[in-house]
Every structure is written in C-alpha cells, then in structure tokens.
Scaffold this motif. Structure first.
Motif, PDB file in Angstrom:
ATOM      1  N   LEU A  73      -5.593  -4.143 -12.436  1.00  0.00           N
ATOM      2  CA  LEU A  73      -6.454  -3.576 -11.383  1.00  0.00           C
ATOM      3  C   LEU A  73      -7.786  -4.321 -11.320  1.00  0.00           C
ATOM      4  CD1 LEU A  73      -5.708   0.241 -11.759  1.00  0.00           C
ATOM      5  CD2 LEU A  73      -5.084  -1.222  -9.838  1.00  0.00           C
ATOM      6  N   ASP A  74      -8.326  -4.670 -12.470  1.00  0.00           N
ATOM      7  CA  ASP A  74      -9.584  -5.439 -12.467  1.00  0.00           C
ATOM      8  C   ASP A  74      -9.396  -6.785 -11.768  1.00  0.00           C
ATOM      9  OD1 ASP A  74     -10.993  -3.472 -13.758  1.00  0.00           O
ATOM     10  OD2 ASP A  74     -11.112  -4.482 -15.694  1.00  0.00           O
ATOM     11  N   SER A  83      -6.998  -1.033   2.663  1.00  0.00           N
ATOM     12  CA  SER A  83      -7.273   0.409   2.697  1.00  0.00           C
ATOM     13  C   SER A  83      -5.953   1.164   2.660  1.00  0.00           C
ATOM     14  CB  SER A  83      -8.021   0.784   3.984  1.00  0.00           C
ATOM     15  OG  SER A  83      -9.341   0.327   3.947  1.00  0.00           O
ATOM     16  N   PRO A  84      -5.647   1.816   1.543  1.00  0.00           N
ATOM     17  CA  PRO A  84      -4.393   2.566   1.474  1.00  0.00           C
ATOM     18  C   PRO A  84      -4.513   3.913   2.168  1.00  0.00           C
ATOM     19  CG  PRO A  84      -5.586   2.770  -0.588  1.00  0.00           C
ATOM     20  CD  PRO A  84      -6.399   1.851   0.285  1.00  0.00           C
ATOM     21  N   GLN A 104      -0.399   6.536  -7.403  1.00  0.00           N
ATOM     22  CA  GLN A 104      -1.807   6.333  -7.744  1.00  0.00           C
ATOM     23  C   GLN A 104      -2.078   4.862  -8.055  1.00  0.00           C
ATOM     24  OE1 GLN A 104      -3.924   9.410 -10.121  1.00  0.00           O
ATOM     25  NE2 GLN A 104      -4.402   7.730 -11.500  1.00  0.00           N
ATOM     26  N   ASP A 105      -1.181   4.247  -8.790  1.00  0.00           N
ATOM     27  CA  ASP A 105      -1.306   2.816  -9.073  1.00  0.00           C
ATOM     28  C   ASP A 105      -1.267   1.987  -7.794  1.00  0.00           C
ATOM     29  OD1 ASP A 105      -1.669   2.558 -11.760  1.00  0.00           O
ATOM     30  OD2 ASP A 105       0.313   1.749 -12.189  1.00  0.00           O
ATOM     31  N   ASN A 111      -6.344  -0.892  -2.878  1.00  0.00           N
ATOM     32  CA  ASN A 111      -7.789  -0.754  -2.755  1.00  0.00           C
ATOM     33  C   ASN A 111      -8.514  -1.856  -3.527  1.00  0.00           C
ATOM     34  OD1 ASN A 111      -9.631   0.948  -1.452  1.00  0.00           O
ATOM     35  ND2 ASN A 111     -10.184   1.953  -3.363  1.00  0.00           N
ATOM     36  N   ALA A 112      -8.047  -2.132  -4.733  1.00  0.00           N
ATOM     37  CA  ALA A 112      -8.670  -3.164  -5.566  1.00  0.00           C
ATOM     38  C   ALA A 112      -8.589  -4.531  -4.896  1.00  0.00           C
ATOM     39  CB  ALA A 112      -7.997  -3.210  -6.941  1.00  0.00           C
ATOM     40  N   ALA A 118      -2.021   2.930  -4.690  1.00  0.00           N
ATOM     41  CA  ALA A 118      -3.253   3.140  -3.920  1.00  0.00           C
ATOM     42  C   ALA A 118      -4.406   2.369  -4.552  1.00  0.00           C
ATOM     43  CB  ALA A 118      -3.581   4.630  -3.846  1.00  0.00           C
ATOM     44  N   ASN A 119      -4.526   2.450  -5.871  1.00  0.00           N
ATOM     45  CA  ASN A 119      -5.600   1.721  -6.545  1.00  0.00           C
ATOM     46  C   ASN A 119      -5.410   0.212  -6.429  1.00  0.00           C
ATOM     47  OD1 ASN A 119      -7.595   3.547  -7.662  1.00  0.00           O
ATOM     48  ND2 ASN A 119      -5.958   4.370  -8.927  1.00  0.00           N
ATOM     49  N   PHE A 143      -9.120  -7.015  -8.053  1.00  0.00           N
ATOM     50  CA  PHE A 143     -10.445  -6.910  -7.428  1.00  0.00           C
ATOM     51  C   PHE A 143     -11.260  -8.185  -7.606  1.00  0.00           C
ATOM     52  CE2 PHE A 143     -14.956  -5.391  -7.897  1.00  0.00           C
ATOM     53  CZ  PHE A 143     -15.152  -4.989  -6.582  1.00  0.00           C
ATOM     54  N   LEU A 144     -11.158  -8.782  -8.802  1.00  0.00           N
ATOM     55  CA  LEU A 144     -12.077  -9.867  -9.157  1.00  0.00           C
ATOM     56  C   LEU A 144     -11.542 -11.266  -8.844  1.00  0.00           C
ATOM     57  CD1 LEU A 144     -13.102  -8.450 -12.673  1.00  0.00           C
ATOM     58  CD2 LEU A 144     -14.571  -8.489 -10.647  1.00  0.00           C
ATOM     59  N   VAL A 161      -4.886  -1.884 -16.758  1.00  0.00           N
ATOM     60  CA  VAL A 161      -6.336  -1.933 -16.542  1.00  0.00           C
ATOM     61  C   VAL A 161      -6.761  -3.325 -16.081  1.00  0.00           C
ATOM     62  CG1 VAL A 161      -8.585  -1.769 -17.679  1.00  0.00           C
ATOM     63  CG2 VAL A 161      -6.798  -0.081 -18.196  1.00  0.00           C
ATOM     64  N   ASN A 184      -9.903  -5.830   5.577  1.00  0.00           N
ATOM     65  CA  ASN A 184      -9.512  -4.537   4.987  1.00  0.00           C
ATOM     66  C   ASN A 184      -8.421  -3.815   5.776  1.00  0.00           C
ATOM     67  OD1 ASN A 184     -12.998  -4.237   4.829  1.00  0.00           O
ATOM     68  ND2 ASN A 184     -11.766  -4.802   3.082  1.00  0.00           N
ATOM     69  N   PRO A 185      -7.251  -4.434   5.935  1.00  0.00           N
ATOM     70  CA  PRO A 185      -6.210  -3.782   6.741  1.00  0.00           C
ATOM     71  C   PRO A 185      -5.788  -2.437   6.140  1.00  0.00           C
ATOM     72  CG  PRO A 185      -5.282  -5.559   5.436  1.00  0.00           C
ATOM     73  CD  PRO A 185      -6.776  -5.687   5.308  1.00  0.00           C
TER      74      PRO A 185
END
Lengths: 264, 264, 264
Positions: free
Chosen positions: B244-245, B38-39, B26-27, B33-34, B29-30, B248-249, B241, B13-14
């Motif tokens: 971002l999913d 760590s933003p 916002q995009d 994070n996804a 940062a998300n 993460f996945l 959408v 998690n740098p």
C-alpha cells in the motif's frame, strides 16, 4: 474540549453498535477497540432490540446499504431513540448519488440523531445546497461551508461534524474549528468511517452533551492522526498501522500538547 | 507500455466502481486509493444507473457473489456498456466451482467486457479447457497457457490478463509477458482482486486502448510488488503494508528502472 | 501436542471453507493463507455442495449472520457431515444476545460439529450456565469454567476450545490448558475468528483426532501471538502485521521452545 473523556472512555469501554460499511468495517472495529470502546456489528433485524439494549451508542454508516438494510437501520434508529441511546449518522456519498440522499433524508424523518458526520459535499446535500462532489470525496464549492453546516444542524436539530482539512463542529449556533490532522487521512479509505464510530464512543460517555462529544472526538482523532503521520516517507499502509497503534497508545496529555482548535 | 499513464491516472483520479469480493474489499479500496484512483463500491441495484454515471470504469469481482448480486452485476454491466465505460471482470474460482463458471459465462453473454483478469485455471475454465485447479489458486496443467489465453481472448472479444509467476496479456493476437513480481503476492489474499480493480483504473485513462491499459497495469502492479518485497524476513503482514505504501509512493521512473517484460 | 502437524499443514495446504464474519473476514483469510492453508469463502447456498466437495474442513463463524445465511449454514453443515469434513463452530456473542443463542443451539441440532471455539461467556451460554457477558467479550462469573467446558463438550459430543488468558481444550474428560498468548490478542478484533479457522486447518490434517487438532491449533496460535508481541511499544496495528508475518515465518521449533501448557 473535554480531553478527560478519553480516559473516561477507556475506563467505561462503551459498547458501540454499528451498521457498517462493509468496505471499512474491519478498520472501524479495530479503531474502536484500539481506542478503548467495544465494537459490535449486526446485519440481522431480528436481533435489533437486544443489540440496542446492550449498546451505549449507535453508529449508522450509509456507505454500502441495501434495501434490506434500510428496514434494519430504521428499526435500529427507532429502538435507539426509544432507549435514549445517541445515534451518529454518516451519510456516505449522499452528495453524489440522489438515491442515497433520498434514503438518508427519509431515515432522518424516521428517527432523530445526535450527530451527523460527513464531508462538506455530504452535509450540503442534506440541505439541498448546490455543491460539486466526486465519488466519496467532497468537491469544492462556493458556499460558506460553516454557515451551511449551521443551517443543516438547525434543520435536523443535531450536531454537525463536517470533516475536511479543518473539521467544523456546530450545533447551529456554536462553532468549533479543529485544525489538527494529516493529509494521510485522505488516502486511508476508512478514516471518516472510523471517526463516525468514535464520535459514537464519545457520545456514549457524554451524558447527553453531544456537541462536546463531537468536538472532543474530532480533536482526539485528528491529533492522533497527526501523531501517527510523524514518520517520513510514510504511505497509506504504514499510516493505518500507526493510526491503530496510536489510537491505543496516545494519552490525553499528548493530544493536549498539540491540540490546535478555536471557537469561531 | 505506457508508464506515463501512471502519472495521468494520478492527475485524473478516475472513479472505479466495484462489485467487490467482501473478503478483500478493504484492501482493494485502499489499493485503488493509494495508487491515485477513487474507489466506489455499491451493493444496491437501485443506485446502479447513478453509480455508473459518476464512474470512469467498472471492476466486477465474482469472488463472493450471491443470487441477489447476479441481477445487480448484470444491470451494472449493461449500464456500463450503454455508457461506454470499460468493464474488467474477475472470474474468481470458476475453475473449481461449476456454478461459478456457469454464472460467469452467462454474464459474459449479458454484456461485453474490456478485460478479463484471472489465473490460468480460471481463464482455462472459461473456454472449457481441461485444467486442475484447487480452491482459488491455479493448478498446473498440460495446455500451453499462452495459446489458451489467446483462444479465450478471441472467444470473448476482449483482453485477457492471465496472472501467475509471469503475467500474460493478450488480445488474441499480440502477447506481452510481464516477468516482474514477487512470490509474496501469493500469500496476500487480496493481490489478484487489487490488480483487477487497478486494471480498471488504467482502462479509465486509456481512451479505449485496453490492451495497453492491461499490460501497463500488470507491469505497474508487478513492479510495485517487487519494490514492496525488498525487505528481508518479510511476511504477508508487512508485505501488505509495504504494498500500500509503494502504490502511493512509487514513481514511474522507479518502475521503468526495474521493468522486465517482452512482447512474444 | 503434535507440533509436527504444523509442517504437515504447510505441506498439504488444506482447503478451509468459511462462513465468515464480515467484520474480520480479510484477517481470517490472510491468517489461514499465511499459516499455509487455503481459505475459501462462500455466501451463496447454490454452490454449497461443490464448495464442501473441494474443502477439507469447515469453519462456521456466527459473528454477523442474517436469516438468509442461517439456511446456508445449515446446508453447509449437513453437507459437511455427509462428506465427513470436520466442522468448527464459533458461536459469537451467544452469551449476550438470546437470538444468537437460540440460532446456535438450533444449528447444533441440525448437524454435528467437531469443535466449538468460543470465550467462556459463549461456552457458558450454550449450556445455559449463568454468566455475565458484555458485547463480544467474555465477562467474569463464578462458575468453574473448566468444569463448565467439560459439561458443554459432553452435551454436544465435541471438543471445546475455550479461549481466554489461558485457553482450555477438553473433550469432556481430558483437559489441556495452554498458557501461551499475549494481551494484544484482546485488542485485535479478528483474533478469535482467526483461531477458529486455524482449528479447522489443523482438524483437516488430523485424521479425525480433533482433540489433538484443537489443542495443537491453540498452542500454535497462542505461541505465534507471543512471538508477534515481542516488540516494545506495540499497539494493535503493528501487532496484526507481526501476527500475519509470524503465522507465515514461525517454525515448529520456535513454538516448541516457548510452549507452556499442561494436561490438567
């Protein structure tokens, strides 16, 4: 818990004036709007007095402030105190950056706040408790986090809403633990900021009972997050979409049906 | 290609410190994070040293800077060089606006960067190649874009990640072409900015091998975009959408299975 | 109504330069991009002349301006007038905050605009009509809103696009009412700001016919919103996703098939 205040909020549409974190401002505005409040944002000190006058509550997010904004935040806080508008403060990253901690502590001397909303690392920093924090996330420490929150509440004569897997709300004596929520909150950058402003919306309809406002806001938001996370194979993109939908659609009965909290 | 670094990134998690483009922050940062990083964002020069100290990499996006921010960017770049934190620079619109080009070239003298991420028009401008650019998009020119990128890499002693239908990554000698991707990247405003910060996250776990970091980031992002674009009748809303999913996945094996790249 | 201009817009990809409201800037950029225009944003006065030179239209959103930005907006407006680029102005919250009204009225003396896009409360304020407004939303008043809009159009020698359940477009003489739309626009914070910039995109391909540009933009946006709202059980999260998808996917024939407007 006054879940009926959710209906009251949707009837009254309180205006929440925000000093925003530019990273999450769009999510926060949409979240407030979806729930039933009226968001308004301002970047200009010259309009502070007028902005406070049309507002019912103030949410001060310290997530990306500049020197210029500090003067603005101070004036907004003082005008809000004068107008008896409740203030919710979000001391973003004060656990990690001492410059932010000093600024937040100075602001807490310049005006009084109704609620402070932060994670354990941020709350700890405000009382100079030793704590490990990494970036904007709370780390893990040894202190008893609930006792710590009580000390901070007494120090600043306000309500503390300490967010985490369990949310704790305290006025320094009473403590409520809200167990609802979802792990997906942690992978959606705007979750905490959204909750901060939503506490403002509940404070606006609380007639001065900010403990009740903070615990009801925490329960409503956590339970709505839980409803939004119900799909399988969900990631942060679809969670954010569902969260905004549920902030708009969820009824107080649905929240009541899954509410999981206790008075400690 | 070190797809195993995706797993390493998710373990470590740098912290990626960003000077952000307010249009896409916002995009970005998300997205960080996804993916598992760590933003953290900052707008205030007074906290630069502390911010750099808790960060593992720096992403400098020149998409909407002001005069005030230039001093901030300069200080952040110099502190990052001093702390040996890798810097990724995104010279947004330097191909279209000479004021931006001059500013970017000055900053590239003020500190050294690990990676520059831009489209062909932006990379061309940094070496004064003639190029047609329209707004933030790269135009079409006559130069051999790969040779041009090699020249720019040698000029600034850094890695160039030149985004387009095919992404090219070069250190001035080696060149990798990543063919994965989707046309939908072009209709989602934050795609390039997201990639810039994701290169920062990979640089943070690369132990100094920034060529490998840049090419792995390019492949991971392009392949995840491809996975996200799989639905039919998709537009920019649902693509964002899904993106971002999938950030993460998606697992490294899924990326490996569709990876399409070559060393030129 | 010139729905064929939607196709023209998608062929020409006009560059729309925006002074943005930081609350909604990402949505606005994505909305312009999805529809087929090229968004560009700027925060720095030093690049104004170059920015105007590569632009085809200007959208000035007064949603979150600072003192610094006022000088920037003034220069941008004057450069745009000099270059004969159409300007669309969005006087956010001028009905609620007198500081904003004074600023907007001063700017309307500093340069001339092609279109003003606002809600009834904002349009009323520009002509000092009595009106009740609450926050950013239009309140309800007694005046005949259409006559009021005509007065404001004549006062500022421009087109007025007054948004609401029905949108009214007037040049002071002609009036078109657009009945398409959806209630969901009101729970998506960026709707109005997105429309403002989209009017800019249509103005850019209108060869100076700004009444036609404004009414076509209003119809296209309202009808696309209607298409986006077709699912049942939809909230503001999924509506925003659908809206961006439909801005990209909707064809002029689909809009034509549901178009509901009249010349008053």
């Amino acid at each position: 818990m006054k879940l009926a205040w959710l209906d009251k909020l949707r009837e009254q549409n309180p205006v929440v004036l925000n000093i925003s974190n530019f990273v999450t401002v769009q999510d926060v505005a949409n979240g407030l709007n979806a729930l039933g409040a009226s968001p308004i944002m301002s970047e200009e000190i010259a309009e502070t007095k007028e902005m406070v006058a049309i507002s019912d509550a103030i949410a001060l997010n310290l997530g990306s402030f500049t020197q210029t904004q500090i003067a603005h935040i101070k004036k907004m806080g003082q005008e809000a105190n004068f107008a008896h508008n409740p203030i919710v403060l979000d001391p973003v990253a004060v656990g990690a950056i001492s410059y932010r901690k000093q600024t937040a502590l100075q602001l807490l001397q310049d005006f009084s706040v109704a609620v402070i909303r932060g994670n354990a690392g941020e709350i700890a920093a405000l009382a100079n408790f030793s704590w490990q924090a990494k970036g904007i996330d709370a780390g893990f420490g040894d202190s008893n986090v609930v006792e710590m929150a009580k000390v901070v509440a007494k120090k600043f004569h306000c309500i503390i809403l300490m967010s985490g897997k369990t949310d704790y709300i305290t006025d320094g004596n009473r403590v409520t633990a809200v167990h609802n929520g979802t792990k997906l909150f942690a992978i959606h950058v705007g979750s905490g900021d959204m909750l901060t402003s939503i506490v403002g919306a509940f404070a606006a309809v609380s007639k001065g009972d900010y403990f009740e406002a903070a615990q009801t806001a925490a329960l409503v938001f956590a339970a709505i997050g839980e409803l939004a996370a119900k799909d399988k194979c969900i990631g942060p993109g679809s969670f954010t979409v569902n969260l905004l939908d549920q902030l708009f659609l969820a009824e107080s009965q649905q929240i009541s049906a899954i509410a999981d909290y206790e008075e400690l």
